[in-house]
Design a protein around this motif. Structure first.
Motif, PDB file in Angstrom:
ATOM      1  N   ALA A  26     -31.027 -12.673 -13.244  1.00 15.88           N
ATOM      2  CA  ALA A  26     -32.440 -12.407 -12.988  1.00 15.88           C
ATOM      3  C   ALA A  26     -33.202 -12.148 -14.284  1.00 15.88           C
ATOM      4  CB  ALA A  26     -32.593 -11.210 -12.045  1.00 15.88           C
ATOM      5  N   GLY A  27     -34.268 -12.911 -14.474  1.00 11.76           N
ATOM      6  CA  GLY A  27     -35.181 -12.665 -15.584  1.00 11.76           C
ATOM      7  C   GLY A  27     -34.688 -13.088 -16.945  1.00 11.76           C
ATOM      8  N   ARG A  28     -33.522 -13.712 -17.052  1.00 10.38           N
ATOM      9  CA  ARG A  28     -32.977 -14.089 -18.355  1.00 10.38           C
ATOM     10  C   ARG A  28     -33.488 -15.472 -18.755  1.00 10.38           C
ATOM     11  NH1 ARG A  28     -31.701  -9.668 -21.034  1.00 10.38           N
ATOM     12  NH2 ARG A  28     -30.328  -8.318 -19.827  1.00 10.38           N
ATOM     13  N   MET A  29     -34.115 -15.549 -19.917  1.00 13.75           N
ATOM     14  CA  MET A  29     -34.677 -16.807 -20.383  1.00 13.75           C
ATOM     15  C   MET A  29     -33.702 -17.576 -21.276  1.00 13.75           C
ATOM     16  SD  MET A  29     -37.682 -16.887 -18.987  1.00 13.75           S
ATOM     17  CE  MET A  29     -37.014 -15.993 -17.587  1.00 13.75           C
ATOM     18  N   LEU A  76     -26.785 -10.396 -11.628  1.00 13.83           N
ATOM     19  CA  LEU A  76     -26.645 -11.678 -10.950  1.00 13.83           C
ATOM     20  C   LEU A  76     -27.498 -11.640  -9.686  1.00 13.83           C
ATOM     21  CD1 LEU A  76     -22.804 -12.101 -11.343  1.00 13.83           C
ATOM     22  CD2 LEU A  76     -24.510 -13.679 -12.270  1.00 13.83           C
ATOM     23  N   HIS A  77     -28.386 -12.619  -9.562  1.00  5.26           N
ATOM     24  CA  HIS A  77     -29.253 -12.681  -8.376  1.00  5.26           C
ATOM     25  C   HIS A  77     -28.854 -13.916  -7.573  1.00  5.26           C
ATOM     26  CE1 HIS A  77     -32.985 -11.510  -6.254  1.00  5.26           C
ATOM     27  NE2 HIS A  77     -32.993 -12.793  -5.912  1.00  5.26           N
ATOM     28  N   TYR A  78     -28.569 -13.700  -6.293  1.00  2.57           N
ATOM     29  CA  TYR A  78     -28.103 -14.766  -5.414  1.00  2.57           C
ATOM     30  C   TYR A  78     -29.161 -15.056  -4.344  1.00  2.57           C
ATOM     31  CZ  TYR A  78     -23.537 -13.013  -7.117  1.00  2.57           C
ATOM     32  OH  TYR A  78     -22.494 -12.578  -7.880  1.00  2.57           O
ATOM     33  N   VAL A  79     -29.186 -16.288  -3.866  1.00  2.00           N
ATOM     34  CA  VAL A  79     -30.018 -16.661  -2.727  1.00  2.00           C
ATOM     35  C   VAL A  79     -29.165 -17.464  -1.756  1.00  2.00           C
ATOM     36  CG1 VAL A  79     -32.138 -17.736  -1.909  1.00  2.00           C
ATOM     37  CG2 VAL A  79     -32.047 -16.791  -4.228  1.00  2.00           C
TER      38      VAL A  79
END
Length: 678
Positions: free
Chosen positions: A359-362, A409-412
């Motif tokens: 999440a949010g990592r460029m 870690l962001h999951y969908v």
């Protein structure tokens, strides 16, 4: 979006397993109904408490099932509260006045971006306690606490529709227990905690709403707090369900709408006949609930769900060489070349997922996934805050050739099968929906979109507007000016089928909005491998909506993403035609020639190659890596951009010739008609 290795079958479920799950779906309603009936009969017969399934970690005074956590060092309040008296004043305004409390409604929405707990400072919130604002990615768990947590966690809870009751720790023990009694009587969607720094003795806060009481006034204060809770619980911009009626013996459904008190309606023994009647009604209700969302001639879209967990400790494998560091410095630290420096252990996700990212990592990092202990996929690199669509998976591993791996870690999950029971329900709904469409004689292809020009799939059709599980923007979109078109790729598996594509778009949108904290999906449009064009960011396809797709030049460009990973795989002819169709329409609408160049003014940013305030000369159609530190849109697609540019110019020129021809014929008919009339 950068390097990746094409893996057309990456993370995809086996056809046999899918068929078995679809067959199981036909009996899902019966299973659900049986569970509800059993729980109902047990409740009627025994009167046992219906919510102690292990989700409440400490005497049911905290609940972490809905994405929240108890921060380190924060103690749970296990005290038994004093049972509150009956509500004396049920009108909030009148109760607040009687208690001498300040009621502030309609406060300014101070934003809702996700902050990095390791790097970002909390903002200077406009109220104390805060009622909105930027916050940490993980909310505070529902519960009662003895210590004051960081506002960065509980402000996120407000966004999820929680009401937080606070008290000055200097108030008496008896008054604290009275407030604890209010919490004990109706816990779902509520937090109770001390706040030593606020200017009130008692306060209750919801998103953009605040009740502040200078002094605790006994029953009058309890009335005001309860009325505020009942008025605004569940009304955050991202309402997340709590352990409310959904855990009651009635088995009442309704994610995101279950914030009522969980009171027992069965206060006396019931006869066998009444139990049987209630069981039949529960069975009928379960069947209706299970199939109701599928009773439409539009394709059924499962509700998407998000979940997250911290990146585990990573192992340092190597040290960057001087040459690697020099090349990275020339790209602003972006990109990924050289040896792998960091790698995590395999991570078991909380639930089955279809998209994943940090999440949010460029900056660039690489992911690989697998399902049920099977073979790992190949490593796929992504950057610029984009997730990777993997197909159904339950494990992930992360590595980096540059910066250390940190964050969440962001999951969908976009298929409704984050749990086995959810998968059965959605398989059933899909089967029922197919039958309804067929019987209605209105079979609509999964990627149908009417007769617009170009023929696109709307946000409603790919699931953005469904509730729950959609992806509505946080705020109204901003408008800019289209001077050029930017081509991207989404770093997704390339072997998806046409029915999966809308779910991929929905998953990307939810990751961009919920994981990165952006307003909406970053792209203005997307194109799948079948040539279908999808509406991206809300605001209108014909309008110059500012996206989040090319840092530093978003307000001057339109961004279109090819769904897939085109580092090595060549995009299909249909996909290229979809890109050409969208760009020709959009640039012609903006009066921009496809074969020319333009100057863009850089607004800067870490990934932008041109410093802020300087101008850059670019073609009016280019790939993302031209202006930003990234290999997007993938080497195979980047090589095709000149051809796409020529085809777009040819299409625009053809449109102009046809329009001029029609105008000439129209003028001729008018002139000829005028001669005959004379």
């Amino acid at each position: 979006m950068s390097r990746g290795e094409d893996e057309s079958e990456q993370g995809r479920p086996q056809a046999g397993a899918a068929g078995r799950r679809l067959a199981f779906g036909y009996v899902a309603a019966g299973i659900l109904a049986a569970v509800i009936v059993v729980r109902l009969v047990v409740a009627l017969a025994g009167g046992a408490d219906g919510g102690s399934d292990g989700a409440a970690a400490a005497g049911r005074n905290v609940d972490t099932r809905f994405g929240g956590e108890v921060p380190p060092g924060i103690r749970v309040d296990d005290r038994v509260g004093t049972p509150p008296p009956a509500v004396g004043i049920s009108d909030l305004d009148a109760a607040a006045e009687a208690a001498g409390c300040e009621l502030r409604l309609g406060l300014e929405d101070e934003g809702s971006a996700h902050l990095d707990p390791d790097e970002d400072e909390l903002p200077d919130y406009g109220t104390n306690p805060p009622a909105s604002g930027d916050h940490y990615p993980v909310p505070l768990a529902d519960g009662a606490f003895l210590d004051y947590p960081s506002p960065g966690s509980y402000v996120h809870s407000l966004e999820h529709g929680r009401v937080i009751i606070m008290y000055d720790p200097a108030v008496s023990e008896a008054d604290q227990l009275a407030l604890k009694g209010v919490f004990d009587a109706d816990r779902p969607g509520v937090d109770l905690l001390p706040n030593p720094g606020m200017p009130y003795e008692v306060a209750a806060v919801a998103w953009t709403r605040l009740l502040g009481c200078d002094a605790y006034a006994g029953a009058a204060t309890l009335d005001a707090v309860r009325d505020f809770r009942d008025a605004y619980r569940g009304r955050g911009p991202e309402a997340v369900p709590s352990r409310s009626d959904i855990a009651c013996r009635t088995g009442s459904p309704g994610p995101g709408r279950c914030f009522r008190s969980c009171k027992d309606p069965f206060t006396h023994p019931m006869s066998s006949r009444r139990i049987l009647l209630a069981s039949v009604l529960a069975l009928a209700g379960a069947l209706v609930w299970a199939v109701a969302p599928a009773l439409s001639t539009l394709p059924y879209r499962p509700a998407a769900a998000d979940f997250s967990q911290p990146v585990p400790p990573v192992k340092r494998l190597s040290t960057a060489t001087p040459a690697t560091l020099e090349r990275a410095a020339g790209r602003g630290g972006y990109g990924a070349e050289g040896p792998v420096l960091y790698r995590s252990a395999p991570v078991a996700a909380p639930h089955r997922f279809y998209l994943v990212g940090i999440a949010g990592r460029m900056h660039a990092f690489e992911l690989r996934v697998r399902e049920s202990g099977g073979e790992w996929s190949r490593w796929v690199e992504t950057d610029n805050g984009d997730p990777v669509y993997t197909g159904g998976s339950d494990e992930v591993q992360v590595r980096s050739r540059g910066r250390p791996i940190r964050g969440r870690l962001h999951y969908v999950n976009v298929s409704g099968d984050a749990t086995f029971a959810g998968g059965l329900v959605n398989d059933l709904r899909g089967a029922v929906n197919s039958a309804v469409v067929t019987l209605a004689g209105a079979a609509v292809p999964a990627a149908s979109a009417g007769t617009r020009e170009p023929d696109w799939i709307t946000r409603r059709e790919w699931g953005a507007k469904q509730d729950p599980g959609g992806c509505e923007p946080r705020q109204r979109p901003q408008m800019g000016r289209v001077k050029a078109g930017v081509i991207h790729h989404t770093v997704s598996v390339n072997g998806y089928d046409e029915a999966e594509a809308p779910g991929i778009v929905l998953g990307i949108c939810r990751f961009h909005r919920n994981g990165n904290g952006w307003n909406d999906i970053g792209y203005n449009a997307l194109v799948d491998r079948f040539g279908n064009v999808y509406q991206g960011r809300a605001g209108g396809m014909a309008r110059p909506v500012v996206g989040a797709q090319a840092e530093g030049i978003n307000s001057q460009t339109t961004g279109v993403a090819a769904i897939g990973d085109f580092t090595g795989a060549r995009p299909s002819r249909k996909l290229r035609r979809g890109l050409i169709r969208y760009l020709a329409w959009k640039l012609e609408l903006a009066g921009v020639p496809a074969h020319g160049s333009t100057h863009l003014l850089s607004d800067g940013g870490p990934s932008q190659r041109t410093p802020k305030g300087e101008r850059m000369k670019v073609k009016t159609i280019f790939y993302h890596g031209v202006t930003n530190y990234t290999a997007c849109a993938g080497a195979a697609l980047n090589r095709l951009v000149p051809r796409i540019r020529r085809e777009v110019a040819r299409k625009i020129d053809g449109n102009l010739r046809r329009r001029h021809s029609r105008d000439r014929r129209s003028r001729h008919r008018r002139a000829h008609g005028g001669i005959r009339a004379s």
